[in-house]
Scaffold this motif. Sequence first.
Motif, PDB file in Angstrom:
ATOM      1  N   SER A 194       8.804   4.575 -10.549  1.00 41.43           N
ATOM      2  CA  SER A 194       7.765   3.910  -9.772  1.00 41.43           C
ATOM      3  C   SER A 194       7.416   2.555 -10.376  1.00 41.43           C
ATOM      4  CB  SER A 194       6.509   4.781  -9.722  1.00 41.43           C
ATOM      5  OG  SER A 194       6.717   5.922  -8.923  1.00 41.43           O
ATOM      6  N   ALA A 246       8.807   9.757  -7.606  1.00 39.57           N
ATOM      7  CA  ALA A 246       7.658   8.855  -7.668  1.00 39.57           C
ATOM      8  C   ALA A 246       6.528   9.484  -8.477  1.00 39.57           C
ATOM      9  CB  ALA A 246       7.175   8.523  -6.259  1.00 39.57           C
ATOM     10  N   GLY A 294       2.413   7.795  -5.941  1.00 43.06           N
ATOM     11  CA  GLY A 294       3.391   7.498  -4.896  1.00 43.06           C
ATOM     12  C   GLY A 294       3.875   6.067  -4.887  1.00 43.06           C
ATOM     13  N   ALA A 315       6.236   3.032  -5.097  1.00 41.09           N
ATOM     14  CA  ALA A 315       7.667   2.941  -4.813  1.00 41.09           C
ATOM     15  C   ALA A 315       8.378   2.016  -5.805  1.00 41.09           C
ATOM     16  CB  ALA A 315       7.874   2.430  -3.390  1.00 41.09           C
ATOM     17  N   SER A 328      11.684  10.901  -4.701  1.00 38.89           N
ATOM     18  CA  SER A 328      11.876   9.469  -4.943  1.00 38.89           C
ATOM     19  C   SER A 328      11.410   8.660  -3.735  1.00 38.89           C
ATOM     20  CB  SER A 328      13.351   9.177  -5.217  1.00 38.89           C
ATOM     21  OG  SER A 328      13.557   7.815  -5.494  1.00 38.89           O
ATOM     22  N   ARG A 329      10.786   7.534  -4.023  1.00 38.40           N
ATOM     23  CA  ARG A 329      10.302   6.645  -2.962  1.00 38.40           C
ATOM     24  C   ARG A 329      10.685   5.203  -3.316  1.00 38.40           C
ATOM     25  NH1 ARG A 329       6.655   9.142   0.323  1.00 38.40           N
ATOM     26  NH2 ARG A 329       6.010   7.139   1.156  1.00 38.40           N
ATOM     27  N   SER A 372      11.410  15.897  -0.290  1.00 35.63           N
ATOM     28  CA  SER A 372      10.230  15.031  -0.138  1.00 35.63           C
ATOM     29  C   SER A 372      10.589  13.641  -0.623  1.00 35.63           C
ATOM     30  CB  SER A 372       9.042  15.580  -0.936  1.00 35.63           C
ATOM     31  OG  SER A 372       9.327  15.553  -2.334  1.00 35.63           O
ATOM     32  N   GLY A 373       9.769  12.669  -0.221  1.00 35.09           N
ATOM     33  CA  GLY A 373      10.022  11.279  -0.584  1.00 35.09           C
ATOM     34  C   GLY A 373      10.516  10.474   0.603  1.00 35.09           C
ATOM     35  N   ARG A 374      10.891   9.232   0.352  1.00 36.28           N
ATOM     36  CA  ARG A 374      11.410   8.364   1.407  1.00 36.28           C
ATOM     37  C   ARG A 374      12.150   7.195   0.764  1.00 36.28           C
ATOM     38  NH1 ARG A 374      10.235   6.811   6.959  1.00 36.28           N
ATOM     39  NH2 ARG A 374      10.806   4.626   7.284  1.00 36.28           N
ATOM     40  N   ASP A 376      14.147  10.153   5.164  1.00 33.11           N
ATOM     41  CA  ASP A 376      12.869  10.837   5.036  1.00 33.11           C
ATOM     42  C   ASP A 376      13.052  12.287   5.490  1.00 33.11           C
ATOM     43  OD1 ASP A 376      10.321  11.856   5.239  1.00 33.11           O
ATOM     44  OD2 ASP A 376       9.482  10.127   6.276  1.00 33.11           O
TER      45      ASP A 376
END
Length: 302
Positions: free
Chosen positions: A85, A114, A118, A120, A148-149, A183-185, A207
């Motif tokens: 992050s 992340a 959260g 990124a 991971s974001r 999860s994440g984007r 996503d």
Amino acid sequence: MTAIETSLDATRLMDSGHRFDGGRRWQASLELGFVSRDGITRMARARHQGPLRVQRPFYPEGRGAEGRPGPCHVYLLHPPGGLVSGDALTISARVEAGAHALLTTPAANKLYRADSHGVAWQQATRLEVADGGALEWLPQETIAFDGSRGEQATTIELAGSANCLGWEVLALGRPASELPYVSGRIDQRFRLTRDGKPLWLERQPLDPDHPRFVGRWGQGRASVQATLWAVGLPDEREAVEALRERLPASTRWAVTVRHGVLLLRYLGGERNEAWALCEAAWRVLRPRLLGLAAHTPRIWLT
């Protein structure tokens, strides 16, 4: 300590990335430039900031059958080994007329989960090839951990008769450790132009909560994807047929040509299979695009 000194210390912390909101940044950048001198590709520019480096240039291919010097091989090093992050990595490379560079990495890149806020990460790659230049962009695979974001953006700008061959291999989660990507984007963007004219524009959100991720019309729950591109082939149709004949038959990959860009796609669940497919395609395409047999970078064998 006075109030002013306390305020200054807080400002320094904020500037250095020690904050816990979306404005946090740990920046690193690498700027490379390649030129042809006396018929040999030289790395004329290597400017870095933060934990991004290159090893010295290598010339493992020697001289080809026609006596031409082989391309300049360069390994991109990111000692942390992955993005967390707040990380913001920028890589740029420019290849001038008559030069030929091959860029790769010594190991897989990792996109970590992340933090609790959260925040990124960001990664931007900009590749420029002048008229008469050639670039091979062959990084090892990227592994995205669950949660991971971030944003990945790849921009390729070609001029005149420039040639470019490259790939991106992405593995989502770590299924072997029973840690899937749930999860994440991750937002991916690709932009490829020749003389300023767009040839390939793409945006892909990854996503797990989006219908595209599970739908058969989209990701189809696949955990590994790869995209290989080649621009400048003299006979695109013959190259496509050669790939279909020489690569293992499978419903997990397909190849097409649009606006002078050959695109090979893989969508499946095996990271090693995706890598092997891209490497095999490179061996088929490199002689056709660049007039050189494939020469495996030795860093891949360590």
